[in-house]
Motif scaffolding. Sequence first.
Motif: not given
Length: 323
Positions: A107, A136, A175, A201, A213, A233-235, A248, A250, A254
């Motif tokens: 990713y 992704d 997060c 998602s 997740w 995506t992560f971003e 979120r 993770v 991270c």
Amino acid sequence: MDGEPGGPDPSLHQLRLLLVLAEELHFGRAARRLYISQPAFSRQIRRLEEQVGVVLLERSTRRVQLTAAGEALLPRIRALVGAADELREAVRTQARAVAGRVVLGCYITALPVITALAERLRGHHPDLEVVLREVDFVEQTAALLDGRVDAVLAYAPMPPGIQTLPLATEGQVVCLREGHPLAGRASVTLAELAGLPVIGSSPGVARVWRDFWAVDPRPDGTPVTYTGHGATTFEAGISAVVQGHGIRFVSASCRELFPRPGIRYVDVPDAPVCTAVLAWSSARRDTPEVAALRRVVGGMVGTGGSDPNPRWWHTGHTESKGD
């Protein structure tokens, strides 16, 4: 037993039997160690003596020992068997040489581990072109199944049809937007996060991966509420957190790999641990490209490692269990 050797050269199998017998000095134990019958073992040793034309062992009802000739020949026999083993391994290594092109997805291809893996793969297989491709959260499984990539570095779990090699395990963090009442805590529990929506998602993300997740359902059976986002995506997920839309989950690494203004990473000790994996399509497990990747990754990290903040993702290596 005198005279010239009475037959063809002894086989490596016979010489290996003799080496084991020289260690055990007991036919029964030696035979059991090699999972063959004692009579068959004895016949092979007799045949070996006939072929070399020398008595190698003194036998009695109580013990077995090497003769002087056997003692003198033993180092040469050991060296010959060792050389044969080295030759066999050299042949296997040559047979494993891979040429062509391997496509490895992740990713974020700028991760140090990706660079280290690509360099190691090129070192082992200089004729193999290594192509890195960002994927992704939808593509990390879809691209494997349709053959666009040979393997991906990702986090488990993966849906049916995909196999994995575990690399490292670590904890999860949540997060939170800076300024959230829980953002200043060192850790929080899943119960304390109950009711906070998780950033949604894309429908194309594998359900088993999405559920993991989001810790959905929670340990008490409560289903998770998702936002209307379709993050892939992560971003994208982190951006939605910064804007205050939800939370979120993770991996703990991270925190160091992706520091971002406007968010806080907070430990969640009762969340399931997560596992970084090399993943590939089950249908392509034994292709030369995937086999080469599995060997190289296995040599870099071994398997089943556990570290709350695995260095492997940062540096691209850890202590190896074998190459």
